[in-house]
Design a protein around this motif. Structure first.
Motif, PDB file in Angstrom:
ATOM      1  N   SER A 358       0.833  -1.202   0.000  1.00  0.00           N
ATOM      2  CA  SER A 358       0.000   0.000   0.000  1.00  0.00           C
ATOM      3  C   SER A 358       0.872   1.258   0.000  1.00  0.00           C
ATOM      4  CB  SER A 358      -0.914   0.020   1.235  1.00  0.00           C
ATOM      5  OG  SER A 358      -1.494   1.301   1.357  1.00  0.00           O
ATOM      6  N   GLU A 359       0.499   2.216  -0.838  1.00  0.00           N
ATOM      7  CA  GLU A 359       1.282   3.466  -0.877  1.00  0.00           C
ATOM      8  C   GLU A 359       1.132   4.272   0.410  1.00  0.00           C
ATOM      9  OE1 GLU A 359       1.062   5.826  -4.453  1.00  0.00           O
ATOM     10  OE2 GLU A 359       0.957   4.022  -5.685  1.00  0.00           O
ATOM     11  N   HIS A 360       0.115   3.922   1.198  1.00  0.00           N
ATOM     12  CA  HIS A 360      -0.047   4.588   2.493  1.00  0.00           C
ATOM     13  C   HIS A 360       0.448   3.703   3.635  1.00  0.00           C
ATOM     14  CE1 HIS A 360      -3.558   7.360   1.049  1.00  0.00           C
ATOM     15  NE2 HIS A 360      -2.378   7.848   0.734  1.00  0.00           N
ATOM     16  N   SER A 361       1.290   2.731   3.308  1.00  0.00           N
ATOM     17  CA  SER A 361       1.680   1.760   4.334  1.00  0.00           C
ATOM     18  C   SER A 361       2.258   2.432   5.573  1.00  0.00           C
ATOM     19  CB  SER A 361       2.705   0.800   3.756  1.00  0.00           C
ATOM     20  OG  SER A 361       3.266   0.047   4.802  1.00  0.00           O
ATOM     21  N   ILE A 362       1.882   1.888   6.707  1.00  0.00           N
ATOM     22  CA  ILE A 362       2.360   2.409   7.983  1.00  0.00           C
ATOM     23  C   ILE A 362       3.883   2.231   8.102  1.00  0.00           C
ATOM     24  CG2 ILE A 362       1.917   0.239   9.208  1.00  0.00           C
ATOM     25  CD1 ILE A 362       0.998   1.919  11.563  1.00  0.00           C
ATOM     26  N   VAL A 363       4.427   1.271   7.352  1.00  0.00           N
ATOM     27  CA  VAL A 363       5.877   1.047   7.373  1.00  0.00           C
ATOM     28  C   VAL A 363       6.598   2.330   6.954  1.00  0.00           C
ATOM     29  CG1 VAL A 363       7.770  -0.220   6.273  1.00  0.00           C
ATOM     30  CG2 VAL A 363       5.703  -1.442   6.968  1.00  0.00           C
ATOM     31  N   LYS A 364       6.092   2.949   5.896  1.00  0.00           N
ATOM     32  CA  LYS A 364       6.711   4.202   5.411  1.00  0.00           C
ATOM     33  C   LYS A 364       6.662   5.279   6.482  1.00  0.00           C
ATOM     34  CE  LYS A 364       5.780   3.658   0.538  1.00  0.00           C
ATOM     35  NZ  LYS A 364       4.873   3.934  -0.539  1.00  0.00           N
ATOM     36  N   GLN A 365       5.515   5.365   7.152  1.00  0.00           N
ATOM     37  CA  GLN A 365       5.372   6.391   8.203  1.00  0.00           C
ATOM     38  C   GLN A 365       6.412   6.204   9.298  1.00  0.00           C
ATOM     39  OE1 GLN A 365       1.418   6.753   9.904  1.00  0.00           O
ATOM     40  NE2 GLN A 365       0.568   6.050   7.967  1.00  0.00           N
ATOM     41  N   TYR A 366       6.610   4.929   9.699  1.00  0.00           N
ATOM     42  CA  TYR A 366       7.573   4.677  10.771  1.00  0.00           C
ATOM     43  C   TYR A 366       9.006   4.941  10.320  1.00  0.00           C
ATOM     44  CZ  TYR A 366       4.519   3.369  14.529  1.00  0.00           C
ATOM     45  OH  TYR A 366       3.618   3.441  15.545  1.00  0.00           O
ATOM     46  N   VAL A 367       9.309   4.549   9.086  1.00  0.00           N
ATOM     47  CA  VAL A 367      10.659   4.791   8.564  1.00  0.00           C
ATOM     48  C   VAL A 367      10.925   6.303   8.569  1.00  0.00           C
ATOM     49  CG1 VAL A 367      12.103   4.682   6.498  1.00  0.00           C
ATOM     50  CG2 VAL A 367      10.794   2.673   7.203  1.00  0.00           C
ATOM     51  N   GLU A 368       9.912   7.068   8.112  1.00  0.00           N
ATOM     52  CA  GLU A 368      10.087   8.528   8.069  1.00  0.00           C
ATOM     53  C   GLU A 368      10.239   9.126   9.462  1.00  0.00           C
ATOM     54  OE1 GLU A 368       6.852  10.125   5.736  1.00  0.00           O
ATOM     55  OE2 GLU A 368       7.605   9.041   3.977  1.00  0.00           O
ATOM     56  N   SER A 369       9.425   8.650  10.409  1.00  0.00           N
ATOM     57  CA  SER A 369       9.495   9.283  11.732  1.00  0.00           C
ATOM     58  C   SER A 369      10.797   8.924  12.457  1.00  0.00           C
ATOM     59  CB  SER A 369       8.256   8.975  12.572  1.00  0.00           C
ATOM     60  OG  SER A 369       8.177   7.607  12.801  1.00  0.00           O
ATOM     61  N   PHE A 370      11.321   7.714  12.243  1.00  0.00           N
ATOM     62  CA  PHE A 370      12.623   7.375  12.842  1.00  0.00           C
ATOM     63  C   PHE A 370      13.752   8.169  12.170  1.00  0.00           C
ATOM     64  CE2 PHE A 370      12.715   3.995  16.077  1.00  0.00           C
ATOM     65  CZ  PHE A 370      11.363   3.698  16.159  1.00  0.00           C
ATOM     66  N   ALA A 371      13.611   8.380  10.865  1.00  0.00           N
ATOM     67  CA  ALA A 371      14.644   9.117  10.136  1.00  0.00           C
ATOM     68  C   ALA A 371      14.767  10.536  10.693  1.00  0.00           C
ATOM     69  CB  ALA A 371      14.310   9.146   8.645  1.00  0.00           C
ATOM     70  N   LEU A 372      13.674  11.085  11.173  1.00  0.00           N
ATOM     71  CA  LEU A 372      13.713  12.436  11.744  1.00  0.00           C
ATOM     72  C   LEU A 372      14.602  12.498  12.990  1.00  0.00           C
ATOM     73  CD1 LEU A 372       9.980  13.552  11.354  1.00  0.00           C
ATOM     74  CD2 LEU A 372      11.950  14.258   9.996  1.00  0.00           C
ATOM     75  N   TYR A 373      14.790  11.318  13.644  1.00  0.00           N
ATOM     76  CA  TYR A 373      15.698  11.261  14.805  1.00  0.00           C
ATOM     77  C   TYR A 373      17.078  10.749  14.390  1.00  0.00           C
ATOM     78  CZ  TYR A 373      11.506  11.764  17.670  1.00  0.00           C
ATOM     79  OH  TYR A 373      10.362  12.219  18.248  1.00  0.00           O
ATOM     80  N   GLY A 374      17.287  10.645  13.087  1.00  0.00           N
ATOM     81  CA  GLY A 374      18.585  10.174  12.605  1.00  0.00           C
ATOM     82  C   GLY A 374      18.748   8.665  12.710  1.00  0.00           C
ATOM     83  N   VAL A 375      17.633   7.934  12.826  1.00  0.00           N
ATOM     84  CA  VAL A 375      17.725   6.468  12.918  1.00  0.00           C
ATOM     85  C   VAL A 375      17.167   5.850  11.632  1.00  0.00           C
ATOM     86  CG1 VAL A 375      17.048   4.401  14.222  1.00  0.00           C
ATOM     87  CG2 VAL A 375      17.432   6.572  15.433  1.00  0.00           C
ATOM     88  N   ASP A 376      18.023   5.044  10.997  1.00  0.00           N
ATOM     89  CA  ASP A 376      17.645   4.394   9.744  1.00  0.00           C
ATOM     90  C   ASP A 376      16.913   3.088  10.088  1.00  0.00           C
ATOM     91  OD1 ASP A 376      17.507   3.606   7.139  1.00  0.00           O
ATOM     92  OD2 ASP A 376      19.577   2.851   7.065  1.00  0.00           O
ATOM     93  N   LEU A 377      15.612   3.040   9.834  1.00  0.00           N
ATOM     94  CA  LEU A 377      14.790   1.881  10.243  1.00  0.00           C
ATOM     95  C   LEU A 377      14.591   0.955   9.055  1.00  0.00           C
ATOM     96  CD1 LEU A 377      13.095   0.950  12.762  1.00  0.00           C
ATOM     97  CD2 LEU A 377      11.129   2.025  11.659  1.00  0.00           C
ATOM     98  N   LYS A 378      14.798  -0.346   9.315  1.00  0.00           N
ATOM     99  CA  LYS A 378      14.573  -1.345   8.251  1.00  0.00           C
ATOM    100  C   LYS A 378      13.777  -2.501   8.843  1.00  0.00           C
ATOM    101  CE  LYS A 378      18.271  -0.637   4.986  1.00  0.00           C
ATOM    102  NZ  LYS A 378      18.967   0.511   5.572  1.00  0.00           N
ATOM    103  N   PHE A 379      13.027  -3.183   7.989  1.00  0.00           N
ATOM    104  CA  PHE A 379      12.231  -4.327   8.448  1.00  0.00           C
ATOM    105  C   PHE A 379      12.617  -5.557   7.638  1.00  0.00           C
ATOM    106  CE2 PHE A 379       9.718  -0.646   9.488  1.00  0.00           C
ATOM    107  CZ  PHE A 379       9.001  -0.981  10.630  1.00  0.00           C
ATOM    108  N   THR A 380      12.791  -6.696   8.314  1.00  0.00           N
ATOM    109  CA  THR A 380      12.998  -7.927   7.542  1.00  0.00           C
ATOM    110  C   THR A 380      11.632  -8.465   7.127  1.00  0.00           C
ATOM    111  OG1 THR A 380      12.834  -9.405   9.454  1.00  0.00           O
ATOM    112  CG2 THR A 380      15.028  -8.527   8.931  1.00  0.00           C
TER     113      THR A 380
END
Ligand SMILES: Nc1ncnc2c1ncn2[C@@H]1O[C@H](COP(=O)(O)OP(=O)(O)OP(=O)(O)O)[C@@H](O)[C@H]1O
Ligand SMILES: [Mg+2]
Length: 445
Positions: A358-380
């Motif tokens: 989904s283009e609105h996937s919550i995964v994207k939201q979390y990746v973006e919000s962690f990136a704002l704290y300088g943390v690169d978030l990845k999911f297996t």
């Protein structure tokens, strides 16, 4: 500046104020040409003080906070233009929905057709100057469990077309306006969603959730009629009703009328016609499957498989008008909702697809919000599956994904921004025990 009435404690000294320019009751209001808001505020203050003593105060508010006739978008796209540029075909709408919503193919198709039929008809009506077709409005009834995309699909469609959309819960309305809300309020809300533009609101979409709660249930004392009056209220709107924007039970709209009276010397009626508004109703309809099963078993002995072998989703998909009447709806109401469609439960696989596609996937939201704290978030892949699995057990559809992400990742979002950690891989192990994983991670720094 507009004045607005507010309650406040009495100050006994205020009654001694000398009032100038008192206006007598019945005296006509200020000349509209020489109207100045400050004068109005003063006049209004004096009048209110004389009527109510010091108990009520007139204060100025920022006009931008009030919806008024001037409260209109800077660059409005005229309602006619939206219709003129409506050239979608049902497949175009389905393709758009597929970008964001997973599954629900039948609901997507039915909605896409209903919406295309509706707006193509309106466009046709706009260019045609005479003759009226026998078009029946394609109001829709969506049946299905919670969190599976009923509201989401309609919202996506209204955004795509650019028409205003308003959502209300049927339980908000009561038969007597002042007890709860009046059904007409939903039309007033639509005008608000249209930025005050009535002509645009008249082509909008009204979405009413929890409509199943309006069914009148059979009880020992006969039929319980609560909700029946609301159904009749909606019947009016579904057809061709004129709704006065100025509700008698709404102080803000009464005040607006007063202001218009002040300015123009007469109270202007603002009317919204509902003929071209598309209505979409939805609900979970618990218990309707039994009604349908009963009908199927009675009518089709030996022809179809017994109802007990049919899944609930499929049963709801075969709901007919007579089932809805049996469930507690009025014939007239059901008859005006010609498009009926069921949304199915979302499987674990569907939830996983929502996360991955989904283009609105919550995964994207979390990746973006962690990136704002300088943390690169990845999911297996396994982590996503574990999250989908967890969400599936909650039985609240895709809504559960939000809750599961929140509880899993909240401790990390709290701790990691204050550490030297710059990347985090979410694994199945982390999903299984977030606190333990975090503890271990912090200790290893
Ligand atoms: N099929 C789907 N595909 C992708 N995301 C979905 C899907 N269904 C639901 N969602 C997500 O879940 C959220 C809640 O869904 P929605 O508001 O449509 O639920 P609903 O079916 O109207 O439920 P309810 O009956 O409780 O109102 C949506 O905003 C969307 O983010
Ligand atoms: Mg909903």
């Amino acid at each position: 500046m507009n004045p607005m009435i507010m309650d406040r404690p009495v100050d006994p000294r205020e009654g001694e104020n000398i009032r100038k320019n008192e206006i007598e009751e019945g005296e006509s209001f200020a000349d509209p040409d020489s109207f100045r808001p400050e004068d109005l505020q003063k006049e209004f203050s004096d009048l209110i003080e004389r009527k109510f003593g010091g108990r009520v105060q007139v204060m100025a508010v920022d006009p931008s906070q009030m919806l008024g006739e001037d409260d209109i978008d800077e660059n409005p796209q005229p309602a006619e233009e939206i219709l003129e540029s409506f050239h979608y075909k049902p497949k175009d709408i389905k393709v758009h929905l597929d970008r964001f919503a997973i599954g629900q193919d039948e609901a997507k198709r039915a909605l896409a057709i209903a919406v295309c039929d509706h707006y193509n008809h309106l466009r046709n009506q706009q260019v045609k100057t005479s003759g009226d077709s026998h078009y029946q409005k394609q109001n829709v009834l969506i049946l299905g469990p919670t969190g599976v995309g009923k509201t989401y699909l309609v919202k996506l469609i209204s955004q795509l077309i650019g028409v205003p959309f308003v959502k209300a819960d049927a339980t908000r309305f009561s038969e007597v306006g002042y007890m709860g809300a009046n059904v007409d309020d939903v039309i007033r809300d639509l005008v608000q969603a249209a930025g005050g533009r009535i002509s645009l609101a008249e082509q909008g979409i009204v979405y009413v959730d929890e409509v199943d709660k309006l069914a009148s249930q059979k009880s020992e004392r006969g039929r319980d009629v609560s909700g029946r009056g609301v159904q009749f209220g909606f019947l009016r709107l579904l057809e061709n009703a004129d709704v006065d924007l100025n509700a008698s039970h709404d102080i803000a709209s009464q005040f607006k009328t007063f202001m218009s009276f002040q300015r123009k010397g007469k109270a202007e009626k603002e009317i919204v016609n509902t003929k071209n508004i598309l209505f979409i109703f939805s609900g979970a309809f618990h218990g309707l499957e039994d009604v349908i099963a009963h009908r199927i078993d009675k009518k089709s002995i030996g022809i179809h498989k017994p109802a007990k072998d049919i899944k609930r989703d499929e049963l709801l998909a075969s709901a007919e008008a007579e089932d809805l009447v049996q469930f507690g709806f009025e014939h007239e109401f059901v008859g005006r909702l010609p498009v009926r469609v069921a949304c199915h439960n979302l499987s674990e696989e569907d939830l996983l697809k929502i996360l991955k596609q989904s283009e609105h996937s919550i995964v994207k939201q979390y990746v973006e919000s962690f990136a704002l704290y300088g943390v690169d978030l990845k999911f297996t892949e396994e982590a996503l599956r574990a999250l989908a699995q967890k969400a599936h057990t909650q039985k609240t559809g895709a809504r559960a994904l939000n809750a599961v992400f929140e509880t899993t990742l909240r401790p990390f979002k709290f701790e990691l921004p204050s550490t030297s950690v710059t990347s985090l891989e979410v694994t199945a192990e982390l999903v299984a025990n977030p606190e333990g994983y975090l503890h271990h991670l912090l200790n290893s720094l």
